[in-house]
Design an enzyme around this catalytic site. Structure first.
Site, PDB file in Angstrom:
ATOM      1  N   SER A  69       3.700   3.923  -6.915  1.00  0.00           N
ATOM      2  CA  SER A  69       3.732   2.753  -6.038  1.00  0.00           C
ATOM      3  C   SER A  69       3.797   3.149  -4.568  1.00  0.00           C
ATOM      4  O   SER A  69       2.884   3.777  -4.043  1.00  0.00           O
ATOM      5  CB  SER A  69       4.905   1.862  -6.441  1.00  0.00           C
ATOM      6  OG  SER A  69       4.864   0.623  -5.798  1.00  0.00           O
TER       7      SER A  69
ATOM      8  N   ASP B  49       0.420  -1.520  -0.719  1.00  0.00           N
ATOM      9  CA  ASP B  49       1.075  -0.239  -0.966  1.00  0.00           C
ATOM     10  C   ASP B  49       0.154   0.624  -1.835  1.00  0.00           C
ATOM     11  O   ASP B  49      -0.996   0.264  -2.088  1.00  0.00           O
ATOM     12  CB  ASP B  49       2.452  -0.425  -1.594  1.00  0.00           C
ATOM     13  CG  ASP B  49       2.390  -1.030  -2.985  1.00  0.00           C
ATOM     14  OD1 ASP B  49       1.395  -1.716  -3.299  1.00  0.00           O
ATOM     15  OD2 ASP B  49       3.333  -0.839  -3.771  1.00  0.00           O
TER      16      ASP B  49
ATOM     17  N   ASP C 202      -0.257   1.336  -4.936  1.00  0.00           N
ATOM     18  CA  ASP C 202      -0.927   0.805  -6.125  1.00  0.00           C
ATOM     19  C   ASP C 202      -1.307  -0.664  -5.956  1.00  0.00           C
ATOM     20  O   ASP C 202      -1.743  -1.302  -6.919  1.00  0.00           O
ATOM     21  CB  ASP C 202      -0.070   1.009  -7.379  1.00  0.00           C
ATOM     22  CG  ASP C 202       1.197   0.172  -7.382  1.00  0.00           C
ATOM     23  OD1 ASP C 202       1.675  -0.191  -6.293  1.00  0.00           O
ATOM     24  OD2 ASP C 202       1.715  -0.123  -8.474  1.00  0.00           O
TER      25      ASP C 202
ATOM     26  N   ASP D 291       0.196  -3.514  -5.547  1.00  0.00           N
ATOM     27  CA  ASP D 291       0.837  -4.655  -6.190  1.00  0.00           C
ATOM     28  C   ASP D 291       1.814  -5.352  -5.244  1.00  0.00           C
ATOM     29  O   ASP D 291       2.515  -6.277  -5.645  1.00  0.00           O
ATOM     30  CB  ASP D 291       1.529  -4.265  -7.495  1.00  0.00           C
ATOM     31  CG  ASP D 291       2.704  -3.303  -7.304  1.00  0.00           C
ATOM     32  OD1 ASP D 291       2.903  -2.818  -6.162  1.00  0.00           O
ATOM     33  OD2 ASP D 291       3.409  -3.040  -8.284  1.00  0.00           O
TER      34      ASP D 291
END
Length: 444
Positions: A102, A241, A243, A245
């Protein structure tokens, strides 16, 4: 329920250190694969990843694990976490895997698992997988070993799905948007989706090299985005960010808009359009008290959960809400996605910007937040929150804030940190309370 490896968002850690080793990734693949071998159909797992260097190692190891227990693997390459969730469901897969840490730096990595419906695993599923990690895997006969293949159109499928969430009668023509993709998983899909909807796009953080993910860019470091928005005269900036999400927005003046403000905007917009369900939204204990008071004035509720978007989603599903998220920018719009989706949330914000015809600085600040301060204290082993000194400092802080604010102390589920957050009407008091507790944690 105590879990050894799973935190608030999958399994995460320093690469090449337990549990983020290739050997462990293989074992996780074997255990998760065995847990989801249900029925006599040909079983399938979808594997996506972000752009960090260790993704190659972890992906290969997990493929080895899954195929060894009889699962076929579909590789989709670097795509956002919500794309993996969507593809798991649409491809009728038994399991989805996102290899990502992440917002963490490249030296970390992680494994997020999704069930066949595209939702993150329950605590019970994670506990069952952890139990299987303790036993010898059942390897299938040679003729039943799984196969792996890569599909090349995964990014296009996700772009199409994301665009479908944008009101069909609207376009982004005339809107100059700076999008910061954190040198991460959305570096191709986010600029493409915005451009296809008509925006004038300036893309930054779109040159991943394996080690620059979240480095001086993205939703956790918006300085480059703020500078680019102001210097280019853009109408708005969007930060994702690693990833993709989570979402943080920057208005045309360079001011940062967090997830609380964005949820307030979306909730009011959806209420006006007759789309909002549950009579409010779901957020965590970290969301600002100002958000709660604002929603009350709109005759809307704020349902709070413990930290972690998985817990937000569980409450949303159990109580019938369709908007929820975290101050950090994880925003879940369950009409469109089964997990947080930074691009989809951004499209809702942009739609409101187009409809309102106002500057972002005028539209996006829905309420005045109370002074809030969050500090992190790193620790090496032990349980500092259980010591008498820390307990006494917390009790004293709660007493000082009584009636005028809140105090939230928790251990991070993804890093070895104690997070100390306080908010209240007196900014100086808030700072004193946080510092006193941080000092007690350090002493412990």
């Amino acid at each position: 329920m105590t879990r050894k490896f799973f935190g608030t968002d999958g399994i995460r850690g320093r690469t090449n250190t337990m549990p983020m080793t290739a050997a462990m990734a293989q074992r996780i693949g074997q255990a998760a694969g065995a847990h989801f071998l249900r029925g006599d159909h040909r079983h399938r797992v979808v594997i996506g990843k972000d752009t960090r260097l260790s993704g190659y190692m972890m992906e290969t190891a997990m493929i080895s694990g899954f195929t060894s227990v009889g699962m076929d693997v579909v590789m989709v390459g670097p795509v956002p976490t919500p794309a993996v969730a969507m593809l798991t469901q649409s491809m009728r897969a038994d399991l989805g895997v996102m290899i990502s840490a992440s917002h963490n730096k490249f030296i970390d990595n992680g494994i997020k698992l999704f069930g066949p419906t595209g939702y993150k695993l329950s605590d019970e599923d994670e506990a069952a997988i952890e139990a299987l990690l303790e036993v010898e895997p059942r390897l299938v006969p040679a003729e039943e070993i799984g196969r792996s293949k890569k599909i090349e159109d995964a990014r296009g499928r996700y772009i199409h799905a994301a665009k479908l969430t944008f009101p069909p009668h609207l376009r982004l023509d005339g809107l100059h948007i700076v999008v910061d993709c954190a040198n991460g998983a959305a570096y191709q899909v986010a600029p493409a989706a915005l451009w296809e909807l008509g925006a004038d796009v300036t893309a930054i953080g779109v040159s991943p090299n394996g080690v620059n993910i979240n480095e001086g860019c993205g939703s956790t470091d918006t300085r480059l985005l703020q500078k680019t928005v102001v210097e280019s005269g853009a109408h708005i900036g969007i930060a994702l960010d690693g990833d993709a999400d989570r979402l943080i927005v920057v208005d045309e003046t360079g001011a940062v808009i967090d997830g609380d403000q964005l949820m307030a905007l979306i909730a009011c917009s959806w209420k006006r359009r007759g789309m909002l369900r549950g009579g409010g939204i779901v957020a965590t204990v970290m969301s600002n008290l100002g958000l709660e008071r604002f929603l009350e004035r709109q005759s809307l509720k704020l349902e709070r959960t413990k930290v972690g978007d998985r817990y937000v989603l569980e409450t949303m599903r159990a109580q019938g809400y369709n908007v929820g998220g975290e101050q950090s920018g994880h925003i879940i719009l369950s009409d469109y996605a089964t997990t947080g989706d930074g691009l989809v949330a951004a499209l809702q914000v942009l739609a409101e910007l187009v409809v309102a015809g106002r500057r972002a600085s005028e539209l996006l600040r829905q309420f005045e937040p109370l002074p809030q301060l969050l500090k992190n204290v790193r620790f090496e082993g032990g349980t500092p929150l259980e010591t008498d000194g820390v307990k006494a400092a917390i009790a004293a802080g709660e007493q000082r804030l009584s009636g005028t604010g809140r105090l939230v102390i928790r251990k991070s589920g993804t890093e070895p940190l104690i997070r100390v957050m306080a908010e209240g009407e007196d900014e100086a008091l808030v700072a004193e309370v946080v510092d006193s507790i941080c000092d007690a944690v350090k002493a412990a």
